[in-house]
Structures are given as C-alpha cells and as structure tokens.
Motif scaffolding. Structure first.
Motif, mmCIF file in Angstrom:
data_model
loop_
_atom_site.group_PDB
_atom_site.id
_atom_site.type_symbol
_atom_site.label_atom_id
_atom_site.label_comp_id
_atom_site.label_asym_id
_atom_site.label_seq_id
_atom_site.Cartn_x
_atom_site.Cartn_y
_atom_site.Cartn_z
ATOM 1 N N TRP A 241 69.343 49.038 -72.666
ATOM 2 C CA TRP A 241 69.196 50.190 -71.779
ATOM 3 C C TRP A 241 69.260 51.461 -72.600
ATOM 4 O O TRP A 241 69.912 51.514 -73.636
ATOM 5 N N SER A 242 68.619 52.512 -72.136
ATOM 6 C CA SER A 242 68.755 53.834 -72.737
ATOM 7 C C SER A 242 68.836 54.854 -71.609
ATOM 8 O O SER A 242 68.404 54.588 -70.491
ATOM 9 N N GLN A 243 69.407 55.988 -71.918
ATOM 10 C CA GLN A 243 69.505 57.052 -70.916
ATOM 11 C C GLN A 243 68.111 57.513 -70.502
ATOM 12 O O GLN A 243 67.876 57.826 -69.348
ATOM 13 N N LYS A 244 67.195 57.568 -71.454
ATOM 14 C CA LYS A 244 65.823 57.986 -71.140
ATOM 15 C C LYS A 244 65.172 57.006 -70.169
ATOM 16 O O LYS A 244 64.492 57.419 -69.226
ATOM 17 N N LEU A 245 65.389 55.717 -70.368
ATOM 18 C CA LEU A 245 64.820 54.716 -69.468
ATOM 19 C C LEU A 245 65.369 54.885 -68.054
ATOM 20 O O LEU A 245 64.622 54.873 -67.087
ATOM 21 N N ALA B 206 57.580 49.634 -68.410
ATOM 22 C CA ALA B 206 58.591 50.275 -69.262
ATOM 23 C C ALA B 206 59.642 49.272 -69.739
ATOM 24 O O ALA B 206 60.182 49.416 -70.835
ATOM 25 N N VAL B 207 59.959 48.269 -68.938
ATOM 26 C CA VAL B 207 60.997 47.304 -69.336
ATOM 27 C C VAL B 207 60.423 46.096 -70.051
ATOM 28 O O VAL B 207 61.178 45.278 -70.576
ATOM 29 N N VAL C 217 63.381 41.389 -61.325
ATOM 30 C CA VAL C 217 63.464 41.803 -59.922
ATOM 31 C C VAL C 217 62.371 42.803 -59.549
ATOM 32 O O VAL C 217 61.984 42.894 -58.384
ATOM 33 N N VAL C 218 61.846 43.526 -60.516
ATOM 34 C CA VAL C 218 60.881 44.599 -60.242
ATOM 35 C C VAL C 218 59.647 44.106 -59.470
ATOM 36 O O VAL C 218 59.229 44.768 -58.513
ATOM 37 N N PRO C 219 59.031 42.965 -59.804
ATOM 38 C CA PRO C 219 57.872 42.524 -59.018
ATOM 39 C C PRO C 219 58.197 42.288 -57.540
ATOM 40 O O PRO C 219 57.363 42.539 -56.667
ATOM 41 N N PHE C 220 59.399 41.818 -57.240
ATOM 42 C CA PHE C 220 59.779 41.609 -55.848
ATOM 43 C C PHE C 220 59.878 42.930 -55.095
ATOM 44 O O PHE C 220 59.562 42.992 -53.910
ATOM 45 N N VAL C 221 60.295 43.971 -55.779
ATOM 46 C CA VAL C 221 60.344 45.293 -55.156
ATOM 47 C C VAL C 221 58.928 45.735 -54.796
ATOM 48 O O VAL C 221 58.685 46.259 -53.700
ATOM 49 N N GLY C 222 57.977 45.494 -55.695
ATOM 50 C CA GLY C 222 56.588 45.832 -55.410
ATOM 51 C C GLY C 222 56.044 45.074 -54.210
ATOM 52 O O GLY C 222 55.338 45.634 -53.369
ATOM 53 N N VAL C 223 56.393 43.803 -54.113
ATOM 54 C CA VAL C 223 55.959 42.993 -52.973
ATOM 55 C C VAL C 223 56.560 43.536 -51.681
ATOM 56 O O VAL C 223 55.875 43.655 -50.659
ATOM 57 N N ALA D 247 54.827 49.682 -60.910
ATOM 58 C CA ALA D 247 54.085 49.181 -62.070
ATOM 59 C C ALA D 247 54.512 49.891 -63.345
ATOM 60 O O ALA D 247 54.638 49.260 -64.403
ATOM 61 N N ARG D 248 54.745 51.202 -63.256
ATOM 62 C CA ARG D 248 55.228 51.953 -64.431
ATOM 63 C C ARG D 248 56.586 51.444 -64.883
ATOM 64 O O ARG D 248 56.842 51.284 -66.082
ATOM 65 N N ALA D 249 57.465 51.170 -63.911
ATOM 66 C CA ALA D 249 58.793 50.658 -64.253
ATOM 67 C C ALA D 249 58.692 49.278 -64.888
ATOM 68 O O ALA D 249 59.395 48.980 -65.859
#
Length: 125
Positions: free
Chosen positions: A31-35, A24-25, A67-73, A19-21
């Motif tokens: 893109w950034s190095q911090k991200l 963040a996007v 793609v991030v929500p699929f990772v959560g699933v 959820a944090r990721a």
C-alpha cells in the motif's frame, strides 16, 4: 425511452473509476498513501475489509484487488435495475395515456405521438 436511458451515463463514470482502481492495484504488493489518496474505492475497501476481519489485522493489496471486480458488478447491476425500473414505469404511463386518449377520442400528446411509419406493419394493404 431516451429519458430512461440517460441513467446509463452515470454507470459509465462509476465503472470507469472501478476499472482505474483495478488497474492501479494490478501487480502491486504494498500500500502507499498515493494509492489510497488517488483511489478512494481502494481505500474504502481496505477500511471495510479491516473492520470485517480480526482486530488489528492488515489487508493486503492482493486481497483488495480480488474484491474490486465484484464492486464493478454490483455498480453495473444496480444501475441497470434502476434504469429498467424507469423504463417499465415510463412504458406503463405511456400505455395508460394511450388507452385514455383512445377511449375518450383525444389526440395523443405531441411528446408521445409517433409517425405512422414507425408503427408495426398491419395487414391492411
């Protein structure tokens, strides 16, 4: 049952990271190095998507965000499956122990014993 559901705590940490990721996007274009440094999941997805695509291709933040929500699933489903497997194994061991105790007239171990009030009501009145 309580021991079986302790695995749910592990799910909370990974889903929180996902959820944090995702937050963040949200709305980011570059893109950034911090991200990449702060969200290892995003960096790993970026690397994976670059390897799966044509050589030398770039992956946008927007595509990784999809793609991030699929990772959560996947994380939630895999941990749920593991917890369900443990619950089934514990239930089977409990039933086997109870059967053997009833068959040989032994008392149920204290860790498995329940109060009579907790049992389902019977027709005996």
């Amino acid at each position: 049952m309580q021991r079986s559901f302790m695995g749910q705590a592990a799910k909370a940490k990974h889903l929180h990271e996902t959820a944090r990721a995702a937050s963040a996007v949200k709305g980011r274009l570059n893109w950034s190095q911090k991200l990449r440094r702060d969200h290892r999941l995003l960096a790993a997805l970026d690397k994976l998507m670059r390897q799966m695509g044509p050589a030398g291709s770039r992956v946008s933040v927007k595509n990784v965000a999809k793609v991030v929500p699929f990772v959560g699933v996947l994380v939630g489903a895999s941990i749920n499956a593991a917890v369900l497997g443990r619950v089934a194994a514990d239930a089977q061991r409990y039933c086997q122990t109870r059967f053997l105790c009833d068959k040989f007239g032994l008392p149920l171990p204290a860790a498995l014993a329940t109060d009579e009030d907790d049992d389902f009501p019977t027709d005996e009145t």
